[in-house]
Design a protein around this motif. Structure first.
Motif, PDB file in Angstrom:
ATOM      1  N   ARG A 114     -12.784   7.844  -6.306  1.00 29.38           N
ATOM      2  CA  ARG A 114     -13.511   8.218  -5.084  1.00 29.38           C
ATOM      3  C   ARG A 114     -13.334   7.141  -4.028  1.00 29.38           C
ATOM      4  NH1 ARG A 114     -19.476  10.221  -6.539  1.00 29.38           N
ATOM      5  NH2 ARG A 114     -19.372  10.644  -4.285  1.00 29.38           N
ATOM      6  N   PRO A 115     -13.049   7.547  -2.773  1.00 25.16           N
ATOM      7  CA  PRO A 115     -12.720   6.559  -1.746  1.00 25.16           C
ATOM      8  C   PRO A 115     -13.919   5.936  -1.034  1.00 25.16           C
ATOM      9  CG  PRO A 115     -12.437   8.753  -0.869  1.00 25.16           C
ATOM     10  CD  PRO A 115     -12.826   8.924  -2.315  1.00 25.16           C
ATOM     11  N   GLY A 116     -15.079   6.565  -1.061  1.00 27.57           N
ATOM     12  CA  GLY A 116     -16.198   6.060  -0.268  1.00 27.57           C
ATOM     13  C   GLY A 116     -16.231   6.682   1.113  1.00 27.57           C
ATOM     14  N   LEU A 117     -17.376   6.570   1.803  1.00 29.84           N
ATOM     15  CA  LEU A 117     -17.590   7.304   3.054  1.00 29.84           C
ATOM     16  C   LEU A 117     -16.665   6.848   4.174  1.00 29.84           C
ATOM     17  CD1 LEU A 117     -19.254   9.486   4.390  1.00 29.84           C
ATOM     18  CD2 LEU A 117     -20.951   7.744   5.015  1.00 29.84           C
ATOM     19  N   LEU A 118     -16.430   5.548   4.300  1.00 28.93           N
ATOM     20  CA  LEU A 118     -15.613   5.047   5.407  1.00 28.93           C
ATOM     21  C   LEU A 118     -14.136   5.408   5.262  1.00 28.93           C
ATOM     22  CD1 LEU A 118     -17.141   1.516   6.124  1.00 28.93           C
ATOM     23  CD2 LEU A 118     -17.455   3.646   7.407  1.00 28.93           C
ATOM     24  N   ALA A 119     -13.737   5.803   4.060  1.00 27.47           N
ATOM     25  CA  ALA A 119     -12.345   6.194   3.835  1.00 27.47           C
ATOM     26  C   ALA A 119     -12.278   7.583   3.230  1.00 27.47           C
ATOM     27  CB  ALA A 119     -11.654   5.185   2.928  1.00 27.47           C
ATOM     28  N   VAL A 120     -13.170   8.459   3.688  1.00 26.65           N
ATOM     29  CA  VAL A 120     -13.289   9.790   3.092  1.00 26.65           C
ATOM     30  C   VAL A 120     -12.016  10.620   3.264  1.00 26.65           C
ATOM     31  CG1 VAL A 120     -14.242  10.901   5.150  1.00 26.65           C
ATOM     32  CG2 VAL A 120     -14.871  11.749   2.862  1.00 26.65           C
ATOM     33  N   ASN A 121     -11.166  10.240   4.193  1.00 24.72           N
ATOM     34  CA  ASN A 121      -9.928  10.983   4.431  1.00 24.72           C
ATOM     35  C   ASN A 121      -8.783  10.535   3.524  1.00 24.72           C
ATOM     36  OD1 ASN A 121      -9.792   8.459   5.718  1.00 24.72           O
ATOM     37  ND2 ASN A 121      -8.253   9.199   7.175  1.00 24.72           N
ATOM     38  N   GLN A 122      -9.036   9.592   2.620  1.00 26.11           N
ATOM     39  CA  GLN A 122      -7.984   9.065   1.764  1.00 26.11           C
ATOM     40  C   GLN A 122      -8.070   9.664   0.350  1.00 26.11           C
ATOM     41  OE1 GLN A 122      -5.585   7.048   2.806  1.00 26.11           O
ATOM     42  NE2 GLN A 122      -6.448   6.772   4.865  1.00 26.11           N
ATOM     43  N   GLU A 123      -6.934  10.038  -0.177  1.00 24.38           N
ATOM     44  CA  GLU A 123      -6.820  10.416  -1.583  1.00 24.38           C
ATOM     45  C   GLU A 123      -6.399   9.163  -2.351  1.00 24.38           C
ATOM     46  OE1 GLU A 123      -4.594  14.102  -3.231  1.00 24.38           O
ATOM     47  OE2 GLU A 123      -3.176  12.412  -3.304  1.00 24.38           O
ATOM     48  N   CYS A 124      -7.165   8.812  -3.380  1.00 20.62           N
ATOM     49  CA  CYS A 124      -6.957   7.536  -4.075  1.00 20.62           C
ATOM     50  C   CYS A 124      -6.549   7.765  -5.522  1.00 20.62           C
ATOM     51  CB  CYS A 124      -8.222   6.692  -4.048  1.00 20.62           C
ATOM     52  SG  CYS A 124      -8.868   6.403  -2.388  1.00 20.62           S
ATOM     53  N   THR A 125      -5.533   7.032  -5.957  1.00 20.07           N
ATOM     54  CA  THR A 125      -5.050   7.128  -7.325  1.00 20.07           C
ATOM     55  C   THR A 125      -4.912   5.729  -7.918  1.00 20.07           C
ATOM     56  OG1 THR A 125      -3.776   9.108  -6.775  1.00 20.07           O
ATOM     57  CG2 THR A 125      -3.219   7.993  -8.831  1.00 20.07           C
ATOM     58  N   LEU A 126      -5.344   5.587  -9.169  1.00 22.92           N
ATOM     59  CA  LEU A 126      -5.190   4.336  -9.907  1.00 22.92           C
ATOM     60  C   LEU A 126      -4.398   4.616 -11.177  1.00 22.92           C
ATOM     61  CD1 LEU A 126      -5.911   1.351 -10.585  1.00 22.92           C
ATOM     62  CD2 LEU A 126      -8.000   2.230 -11.661  1.00 22.92           C
ATOM     63  N   GLU A 127      -3.411   3.764 -11.445  1.00 19.72           N
ATOM     64  CA  GLU A 127      -2.667   3.854 -12.702  1.00 19.72           C
ATOM     65  C   GLU A 127      -2.278   2.443 -13.136  1.00 19.72           C
ATOM     66  OE1 GLU A 127       1.285   5.621 -12.406  1.00 19.72           O
ATOM     67  OE2 GLU A 127       1.155   5.402 -10.226  1.00 19.72           O
ATOM     68  N   TYR A 128      -1.843   2.342 -14.381  1.00 19.18           N
ATOM     69  CA  TYR A 128      -1.483   1.036 -14.942  1.00 19.18           C
ATOM     70  C   TYR A 128      -0.010   1.072 -15.336  1.00 19.18           C
ATOM     71  CZ  TYR A 128      -6.469   0.166 -14.962  1.00 19.18           C
ATOM     72  OH  TYR A 128      -7.779  -0.006 -14.570  1.00 19.18           O
ATOM     73  N   ARG A 129       0.777   0.225 -14.676  1.00 20.60           N
ATOM     74  CA  ARG A 129       2.221   0.212 -14.838  1.00 20.60           C
ATOM     75  C   ARG A 129       2.660  -0.907 -15.787  1.00 20.60           C
ATOM     76  NH1 ARG A 129       4.852   2.097 -10.087  1.00 20.60           N
ATOM     77  NH2 ARG A 129       3.896   4.061  -9.436  1.00 20.60           N
ATOM     78  N   PRO A 130       3.694  -0.686 -16.576  1.00 18.07           N
ATOM     79  CA  PRO A 130       4.203  -1.744 -17.459  1.00 18.07           C
ATOM     80  C   PRO A 130       4.836  -2.879 -16.670  1.00 18.07           C
ATOM     81  CG  PRO A 130       5.671   0.155 -17.477  1.00 18.07           C
ATOM     82  CD  PRO A 130       4.449   0.576 -16.706  1.00 18.07           C
ATOM     83  N   PHE A 131       4.803  -4.079 -17.251  1.00 18.44           N
ATOM     84  CA  PHE A 131       5.434  -5.234 -16.614  1.00 18.44           C
ATOM     85  C   PHE A 131       6.951  -5.122 -16.631  1.00 18.44           C
ATOM     86  CE2 PHE A 131       1.365  -7.362 -17.753  1.00 18.44           C
ATOM     87  CZ  PHE A 131       1.041  -7.835 -16.494  1.00 18.44           C
ATOM     88  N   GLY A 132       7.480  -4.456 -17.629  1.00 16.78           N
ATOM     89  CA  GLY A 132       8.928  -4.382 -17.808  1.00 16.78           C
ATOM     90  C   GLY A 132       9.296  -4.954 -19.160  1.00 16.78           C
ATOM     91  N   VAL A 133       9.279  -6.289 -19.256  1.00 16.85           N
ATOM     92  CA  VAL A 133       9.550  -6.963 -20.526  1.00 16.85           C
ATOM     93  C   VAL A 133       8.362  -7.852 -20.869  1.00 16.85           C
ATOM     94  CG1 VAL A 133      11.096  -8.496 -21.817  1.00 16.85           C
ATOM     95  CG2 VAL A 133      12.025  -6.965 -20.059  1.00 16.85           C
ATOM     96  N   VAL A 134       7.884  -7.735 -22.077  1.00 15.52           N
ATOM     97  CA  VAL A 134       6.808  -8.586 -22.578  1.00 15.52           C
ATOM     98  C   VAL A 134       7.365  -9.448 -23.708  1.00 15.52           C
ATOM     99  CG1 VAL A 134       4.644  -8.590 -23.905  1.00 15.52           C
ATOM    100  CG2 VAL A 134       4.893  -7.085 -21.930  1.00 15.52           C
ATOM    101  N   GLY A 135       7.068 -10.735 -23.668  1.00 14.98           N
ATOM    102  CA  GLY A 135       7.417 -11.640 -24.754  1.00 14.98           C
ATOM    103  C   GLY A 135       6.208 -11.834 -25.658  1.00 14.98           C
ATOM    104  N   VAL A 136       6.409 -11.734 -26.948  1.00 17.48           N
ATOM    105  CA  VAL A 136       5.334 -11.929 -27.911  1.00 17.48           C
ATOM    106  C   VAL A 136       5.712 -13.061 -28.847  1.00 17.48           C
ATOM    107  CG1 VAL A 136       4.007 -10.902 -29.804  1.00 17.48           C
ATOM    108  CG2 VAL A 136       4.602  -9.522 -27.794  1.00 17.48           C
TER     109      VAL A 136
END
Length: 492
Positions: A114-136
């Motif tokens: 949800r964007p909130g009242l001051l940005a009510v005209n915005q569609e908001c998306t959240l996602e979590y992207r991989p770093f690419g390579v992870v070292g363990v």
């Protein structure tokens, strides 16, 4: 195919002293080449999407199940734990691998915000992207369960992984990678590099997206320093000095059994292992009797022994120092003691009347020893538990006050009326505070640990009041000011 160095190292069985394997030492150039291959593989792996990655990870899980007897034998040979404990470790690791594959999309996939009242005209998306390579960089004490808490979650999130197993258990890491390649033959998505600390340092400096490290606090600090050179973020799962608290209303048999398993299993070589026990004075003597009875017939040795050897030879000196220092300060050994050490084997040791400033109380022992202290009440117990610099796990035994006690303990997790249950629950995060590190494996937090948050907005329509422009009028400013008063001023 990369040019390989001729340098190798041997793995020595801590139980027999025999050479059980010889492995290559990856130099810095070879580490960099492996990471470069992983970068190319990462794009392909991420492009498969959550569903196909989950299918491949489930197939890998099937490969591990079918070969679990062989894998348990390698664990036993390389680091010494009994075969039954090795099989238990594999079983726990499989649970977390399954959870990561099943839940990655739900935890990491795109969602509307949800964007909130001051940005009510915005569609908001959240996602979590991989770093690419992870070292363990993994440990030797739980060479399957612990690293897979990072490896499987990083893979489920869409990363390629370069895994540096401990130099004490490289065969375990290579076996896991070989079985992964059976179900993902197209690209080097999961690679293993072997070698000593220098190999791990090269991985830290290779420019991977993140390093997941499990090991001692001292080594963790060196890993952080190396990663700082390239601003590589780190997950630090470090040491512990976990305590078990026994309240006056506790089930003493269950508490004694948990303390013995928590302190002695895996020869005490567990970051979440019980090393300190604090017991309410009203049940102290009865608890001690039960504790010694539970531990008396346990033996460290080979064959049918339920406790294996100390894996790292240098750890013997630390265990000896902690026992001798405690005894010199007036402690008593109800079991084991100064003569408990014979070569790589340490017999179960229970110490009482140990001063709180003794090394056996303040420093990580990593051996099959327990210090048991009498406390006047739970306030004193909690104060003593929280006085240490570590904060990984903890255990409380109390029929009626367990939650109240647990809530006051400074630790990444607390289990009530069961030892270390929180580490086995797939949906719960695992990690510490203080000298026990930061970041989390397992659960939703463990998946997010190997990603970065990506926020996206799309303007759906123009607002009649244009705010982010130099053409904004005084009338607009006045309207915004009134709106702010209506939205937030009423909270005075």
């Amino acid at each position: 195919m990369h040019t390989r160095t001729e340098s190798t190292f041997d793995v020595i069985s801590p139980a027999t002293g025999a050479v059980v394997g010889s492995y290559p030492v990856f130099a810095a150039a070879e580490v960099e080449a492996s990471v470069a291959d992983a970068r190319r593989a990462a794009d392909w792996w991420a492009g498969l999407g959550f569903t196909e990655r989950a299918r491949r990870l489930d197939a890998w899980r099937g490969e591990i199940v079918s070969g679990r007897a062989e894998l348990a034998r390698i664990i036993h040979q390389e680091m010494g734990k009994p075969l039954s404990d090795a099989r238990l470790e594999i079983a726990m690791a499989l649970e977390h691998l399954a959870w990561a594959a099943d839940n990655a999309r739900q935890v990491l996939g795109p969602r509307s915000v949800r964007p909130g009242l001051l940005a009510v005209n915005q569609e908001c998306t959240l996602e979590y992207r991989p770093f690419g390579v992870v070292g363990v960089i993994g440990p030797w004490n739980y060479p399957v369960f612990t690293p897979l808490g990072s490896v499987s979650f990083a893979l489920a999130a869409g990363n390629a992984v370069v895994f540096k197993p401990s130099e004490f258990t490289p065969g375990v890491g290579l076996w896991l990678a070989q079985r992964f390649a059976e179900v993902v033959p197209e690209q080097p998505v999961f690679q293993v590099i072997t070698g000593p600390g220098e190999t791990g340092a090269a991985l830290c400096r290779s420019g991977v997206g993140k390093i997941g490290f499990t090991g001692s606090t001292a080594t963790g600090k060196r890993v952080m320093a190396a990663c700082a050179e390239t601003l590589t973020p780190v997950l630090m799962e470090l040491g512990g000095k976990d305590a078990l608290i026994v309240d006056a209303d506790a089930d003493l048999d269950a508490a004694a059994d948990a303390a013995v398993w928590g302190g002695m299993s895996n020869a005490g070589q567990t970051c979440l292992g019980v090393e300190r026990v604090y017991v309410h004075t009203d049940v102290y003597d009865e608890f001690l009797t039960k504790l010694v009875a539970h531990a008396r017939n346990l033996r460290a040795g080979t064959g049918a022994a339920k406790i294996g050897p100390i894996t790292m030879p240098k750890q013997i000196a630390i265990i000896r120092h902690h026992i001798e220092d405690a005894l010199a300060r007036g402690a008593r050994a109800l079991l084991g003691g100064a003569d408990a050490i014979d070569g790589q084997f340490v017999q179960p040791t229970i110490l009482v009347d140990v001063p709180e400033e003794a090394a056996a109380v303040t420093e990580e022992t990593f051996g099959p020893t327990l210090t048991v202290a009498r406390v006047r009440d739970m306030d004193e117990a909690i104060e003593r538990v929280n006085a240490g610099s570590y904060g990984l796990g903890s255990t409380v035994f109390s029929r009626h006050n367990g939650r109240q006690i647990a809530d006051r303990i400074r630790a990444g997790g607390t289990s009530i009326n069961a030892y270390v249950a929180h580490a086995t629950i797939t949906s719960l995060p695992l990690g510490g505070v203080g000298d026990s590190g930061f970041g989390r494996v397992h659960g939703a937090d463990g998946l997010k640990e190997f990603t970065y948050a990506k926020a996206t907005t799309r303007q759906r329509f123009s607002l009649p009041l244009a705010l982010t422009t130099f053409t904004r009028s005084k009338t607009t400013d006045a309207l915004v000011d009134r709106l702010v008063t209506q939205l937030h001023g009423r909270n005075r």
